[in-house]
Scaffold this motif. Structure first.
Motif, PDB file in Angstrom:
ATOM      1  N   LEU A 159       0.831  -1.206   0.000  1.00 42.90           N
ATOM      2  CA  LEU A 159       0.000   0.000   0.000  1.00 42.90           C
ATOM      3  C   LEU A 159       0.864   1.254   0.000  1.00 42.90           C
ATOM      4  CD1 LEU A 159      -2.853  -0.970   2.490  1.00 42.90           C
ATOM      5  CD2 LEU A 159      -2.699  -1.339   0.016  1.00 42.90           C
ATOM      6  N   PHE A 160       1.987   1.208   0.710  1.00 43.82           N
ATOM      7  CA  PHE A 160       2.900   2.347   0.740  1.00 43.82           C
ATOM      8  C   PHE A 160       3.466   2.610  -0.656  1.00 43.82           C
ATOM      9  CE2 PHE A 160       7.307   3.861   1.048  1.00 43.82           C
ATOM     10  CZ  PHE A 160       7.110   5.072   1.698  1.00 43.82           C
ATOM     11  N   VAL A 161       3.904   1.558  -1.326  1.00 43.44           N
ATOM     12  CA  VAL A 161       4.467   1.695  -2.674  1.00 43.44           C
ATOM     13  C   VAL A 161       3.399   2.183  -3.650  1.00 43.44           C
ATOM     14  CG1 VAL A 161       5.507   0.443  -4.611  1.00 43.44           C
ATOM     15  CG2 VAL A 161       6.255  -0.038  -2.279  1.00 43.44           C
ATOM     16  N   PHE A 162       2.182   1.650  -3.517  1.00 46.53           N
ATOM     17  CA  PHE A 162       1.078   2.052  -4.389  1.00 46.53           C
ATOM     18  C   PHE A 162       0.785   3.539  -4.202  1.00 46.53           C
ATOM     19  CE2 PHE A 162      -2.927  -0.082  -6.318  1.00 46.53           C
ATOM     20  CZ  PHE A 162      -2.934   0.843  -7.349  1.00 46.53           C
ATOM     21  N   ALA A 163       0.735   3.989  -2.946  1.00 51.31           N
ATOM     22  CA  ALA A 163       0.467   5.399  -2.673  1.00 51.31           C
ATOM     23  C   ALA A 163       1.574   6.286  -3.232  1.00 51.31           C
ATOM     24  CB  ALA A 163       0.328   5.614  -1.161  1.00 51.31           C
ATOM     25  N   LEU A 164       2.819   5.830  -3.103  1.00 52.19           N
ATOM     26  CA  LEU A 164       3.950   6.589  -3.634  1.00 52.19           C
ATOM     27  C   LEU A 164       3.874   6.683  -5.146  1.00 52.19           C
ATOM     28  CD1 LEU A 164       6.592   7.977  -2.719  1.00 52.19           C
ATOM     29  CD2 LEU A 164       7.757   5.806  -3.112  1.00 52.19           C
ATOM     30  N   PHE A 165       3.474   5.585  -5.784  1.00 44.67           N
ATOM     31  CA  PHE A 165       3.334   5.566  -7.245  1.00 44.67           C
ATOM     32  C   PHE A 165       2.258   6.558  -7.687  1.00 44.67           C
ATOM     33  CE2 PHE A 165       1.454   3.782 -11.155  1.00 44.67           C
ATOM     34  CZ  PHE A 165       2.583   3.738 -11.960  1.00 44.67           C
TER      35      PHE A 165
ATOM     36  N   ALA B 273      -9.816  -0.596  -2.666  1.00 47.80           N
ATOM     37  CA  ALA B 273      -8.674  -1.504  -2.831  1.00 47.80           C
ATOM     38  C   ALA B 273      -7.793  -1.507  -1.584  1.00 47.80           C
ATOM     39  CB  ALA B 273      -7.856  -1.092  -4.051  1.00 47.80           C
ATOM     40  N   PHE B 274      -7.491  -0.333  -1.067  1.00 47.48           N
ATOM     41  CA  PHE B 274      -6.624  -0.227   0.101  1.00 47.48           C
ATOM     42  C   PHE B 274      -7.277  -0.853   1.331  1.00 47.48           C
ATOM     43  CE2 PHE B 274      -3.074   2.999  -0.657  1.00 47.48           C
ATOM     44  CZ  PHE B 274      -3.053   2.763  -2.036  1.00 47.48           C
ATOM     45  N   VAL B 275      -8.571  -0.597   1.513  1.00 43.50           N
ATOM     46  CA  VAL B 275      -9.291  -1.172   2.661  1.00 43.50           C
ATOM     47  C   VAL B 275      -9.342  -2.694   2.542  1.00 43.50           C
ATOM     48  CG1 VAL B 275     -11.544  -1.341   3.800  1.00 43.50           C
ATOM     49  CG2 VAL B 275     -10.664   0.900   3.119  1.00 43.50           C
ATOM     50  N   GLY B 276      -9.637  -3.196   1.350  1.00 45.55           N
ATOM     51  CA  GLY B 276      -9.695  -4.646   1.138  1.00 45.55           C
ATOM     52  C   GLY B 276      -8.376  -5.322   1.430  1.00 45.55           C
ATOM     53  N   PHE B 277      -7.293  -4.723   0.940  1.00 47.31           N
ATOM     54  CA  PHE B 277      -5.960  -5.302   1.171  1.00 47.31           C
ATOM     55  C   PHE B 277      -5.618  -5.288   2.656  1.00 47.31           C
ATOM     56  CE2 PHE B 277      -1.367  -5.417   1.446  1.00 47.31           C
ATOM     57  CZ  PHE B 277      -1.011  -6.327   0.468  1.00 47.31           C
ATOM     58  N   PHE B 278      -5.931  -4.197   3.343  1.00 48.43           N
ATOM     59  CA  PHE B 278      -5.635  -4.096   4.777  1.00 48.43           C
ATOM     60  C   PHE B 278      -6.412  -5.153   5.570  1.00 48.43           C
ATOM     61  CE2 PHE B 278      -6.514  -2.527   9.034  1.00 48.43           C
ATOM     62  CZ  PHE B 278      -5.245  -2.199   9.479  1.00 48.43           C
ATOM     63  N   ILE B 279      -7.677  -5.331   5.237  1.00 41.47           N
ATOM     64  CA  ILE B 279      -8.491  -6.328   5.940  1.00 41.47           C
ATOM     65  C   ILE B 279      -7.915  -7.729   5.725  1.00 41.47           C
ATOM     66  CG2 ILE B 279     -10.756  -7.474   5.964  1.00 41.47           C
ATOM     67  CD1 ILE B 279     -12.003  -4.735   5.387  1.00 41.47           C
ATOM     68  N   GLY B 280      -7.542  -8.033   4.491  1.00 40.85           N
ATOM     69  CA  GLY B 280      -7.009  -9.357   4.188  1.00 40.85           C
ATOM     70  C   GLY B 280      -5.683  -9.633   4.863  1.00 40.85           C
TER      71      GLY B 280
ATOM     72  N   CYS C 191      -8.489  -8.122  -1.127  1.00 41.65           N
ATOM     73  CA  CYS C 191      -8.600  -8.784   0.182  1.00 41.65           C
ATOM     74  C   CYS C 191      -7.913 -10.155   0.129  1.00 41.65           C
ATOM     75  CB  CYS C 191     -10.072  -8.934   0.563  1.00 41.65           C
ATOM     76  SG  CYS C 191     -10.347  -9.532   2.245  1.00 41.65           S
ATOM     77  N   LEU C 192      -8.142 -10.896  -0.960  1.00 41.77           N
ATOM     78  CA  LEU C 192      -7.511 -12.201  -1.134  1.00 41.77           C
ATOM     79  C   LEU C 192      -5.998 -12.059  -1.250  1.00 41.77           C
ATOM     80  CD1 LEU C 192      -7.640 -15.253  -1.658  1.00 41.77           C
ATOM     81  CD2 LEU C 192      -8.034 -14.750  -4.083  1.00 41.77           C
ATOM     82  N   LEU C 193      -5.547 -11.075  -2.020  1.00 40.93           N
ATOM     83  CA  LEU C 193      -4.111 -10.846  -2.177  1.00 40.93           C
ATOM     84  C   LEU C 193      -3.474 -10.490  -0.833  1.00 40.93           C
ATOM     85  CD1 LEU C 193      -1.657 -10.563  -4.057  1.00 40.93           C
ATOM     86  CD2 LEU C 193      -2.345  -8.179  -4.461  1.00 40.93           C
ATOM     87  N   GLY C 194      -4.136  -9.630  -0.083  1.00 37.10           N
ATOM     88  CA  GLY C 194      -3.636  -9.268   1.233  1.00 37.10           C
ATOM     89  C   GLY C 194      -3.578 -10.458   2.169  1.00 37.10           C
ATOM     90  N   PHE C 195      -4.589 -11.318   2.083  1.00 39.44           N
ATOM     91  CA  PHE C 195      -4.637 -12.521   2.931  1.00 39.44           C
ATOM     92  C   PHE C 195      -3.472 -13.459   2.613  1.00 39.44           C
ATOM     93  CE2 PHE C 195      -6.073 -16.978   3.335  1.00 39.44           C
ATOM     94  CZ  PHE C 195      -6.200 -17.033   4.713  1.00 39.44           C
TER      95      PHE C 195
END
Length: 426
Positions: free
Chosen positions: A74-80, A99-106, A361-365
């Protein structure tokens, strides 16, 4: 599956042994052994900064403990996104938040539910099997490197125009050098953990493999695979106590410089910019173009998507259009160009905002489980596996996770992680 793995591992071991016993490889390893001994006993090593160099970095708990936590994606994505010259549309901002919320939850919430029991039942892999498979993949990649060079009649780095003549059928096997390096480094890491080799020796072997990777991939003119090799070595080295925190930070600076430098000189060679152009312009313009593509894909995908999985399926060899060519067709009706859609581009086109939440969410998991297993076991194989999938996720922030070989790496990781969950929790 265990029967298939045992058969493949047995075959890989036999082939690897044959190579190692051949005159060519006996000579190569003898030379490398001599160079390694000279390196380990070199007088000049004492001039290299110690572990305590830039010691203030070790006082930062986030850097020391969580620098390669899945949330770095998420940090890299935000920087991009910040690199882009133009802001995203309102609809895309909503998609990005989803997207960010889903990844964080996963990665930070759901992954905590699993693997909370003792790890005595964790799936373990034999060091010899891992090394043999990695060695064979490495040999295959080197062979196809020379085939690729011969097929275009030159070195793409020196003649940028012939890079576009490279055939995917020849270059895809070359990229096997990345998982090959990951597996071989995992085996060396195991030797270090078992105190069979010293830290100096394992550092030399990591460095040597990185140099070979850089030479092969740089000569072909590819930037993303080069960064993948670089990242994998750094992540594995850090979690294997082979690379210090200050080396990680310095390597990150060097890596960013490499991204800017390679892109700048390639653009000069292709005459898309002049020597008076700001070197950062190539990075900014690339980010801006990719974000513009994502804006269009977000508009096309809407809430529930447009292509319903066809973009992801187009990654399979034999498809009429590859995934990035399909993106080109979607946004401009041009099938002769490849366009990078970012990490969520495929998700939003296939399944819309709903799909972005589910897939992120799946990727984050997946990354969260991989990080958890790696931290708790310190197992050499799981350090390598996590390094591999985290690397491609970070690079996928721009390119997307759309290459068939990368999807295969994730499929293998998912299978192994789910097997561990079933064995440990159930």
């Amino acid at each position: 599956m265990s029967v298939i793995y045992s058969t493949l591992a047995s075959l890989a071991n036999r082939i690897s042994d044959e190579f190692h016993n051949s005159f060519l490889f006996t000579t190569i390893f003898s030379i490398l052994g001599f160079v390694e001994n000279q390196w380990v006993n070199s007088y000049f090593k004492r001039f290299y900064p110690s572990e305590n160099f830039l010691s203030f970095l070790n006082n930062n708990i986030i850097l020391k403990k969580h620098i390669f936590n899945p949330l770095i994606v998420l940090f890299v994505f935000a920087l991009f996104l910040l690199l882009s010259i133009n802001p995203p549309s309102t609809s895309l901002v909503i998609t990005l938040i989803i997207a960010f919320v889903g990844f964080f939850i996963g990665s930070a919430v759901i992954s905590r539910i699993f693997l909370n029991k003792p790890f005595d039942k964790i799936v373990k892999f034999d060091r010899r099997d891992i090394y043999s498979i990695g060695f064979i993949l490495f040999v295959i990649s080197v062979v196809f490197f020379f085939v690729s060079i011969a097929s275009v009649g030159g070195i793409p780095l020196l003649k940028p125009s012939i890079r576009y003549l490279l055939k995917p059928a020849f270059t895809m096997p070359v990229f096997l050098i990345i998982p090959a390096t990951c597996l071989i480094c995992s085996a060396y890491l195991n030797d270090f953990q078992m105190e069979k080799i010293t830290r100096s020796r394992v550092r030399f072997r990591f460095l040597l493999l990185l140099i070979i990777n850089c030479a092969i991939l740089l000569l072909l003119g590819y930037r993303t695979p080069l960064l993948a090799s670089f990242l994998i070595i750094i992540i594995m080295g850090f979690y294997g106590n082979i690379v210090s925190l200050w080396e990680v930070v310095i390597s990150a600076i060097i890596g960013i410089g490499a991204i800017i430098g390679i892109g700048y000189f390639r653009s000069l060679g292709e005459m898309t910019i002049t020597s008076s152009t700001n070197p950062f312009h190539t990075l900014q313009s690339r980010a801006d173009f990719t974000l513009h593509v994502l804006n269009l894909l977000d508009f096309i995908g809407g809430t529930f998507g447009q292509t319903h999985g066809h973009l992801l399926i187009s990654s399979i060899p034999g498809s009429d259009l590859g995934p990035r060519m399909m993106v080109g067709k979607l946004i401009a009706w041009r099938t002769e160009v490849t366009v990078t859609p970012t990490l969520i581009g495929q998700m939003v086109v296939d399944f819309g905002k709903v799909g972005v939440f589910v897939e992120m969410c799946l990727l984050g998991f997946i990354l969260g489980i991989g990080f958890k297993i790696m931290q708790k076991t310190k197992n050499y194989f799981y350090i390598g596996l996590y390094s591999l999938i985290l690397t491609y996720t970070i690079l996928g922030v721009e390119t997307g996770i759309l290459d068939i070989q990368v999807l295969l790496y994730f499929a293998i990781a998912i299978f192994i992680y789910l097997t561990n969950i079933v064995k440990i929790d159930f």
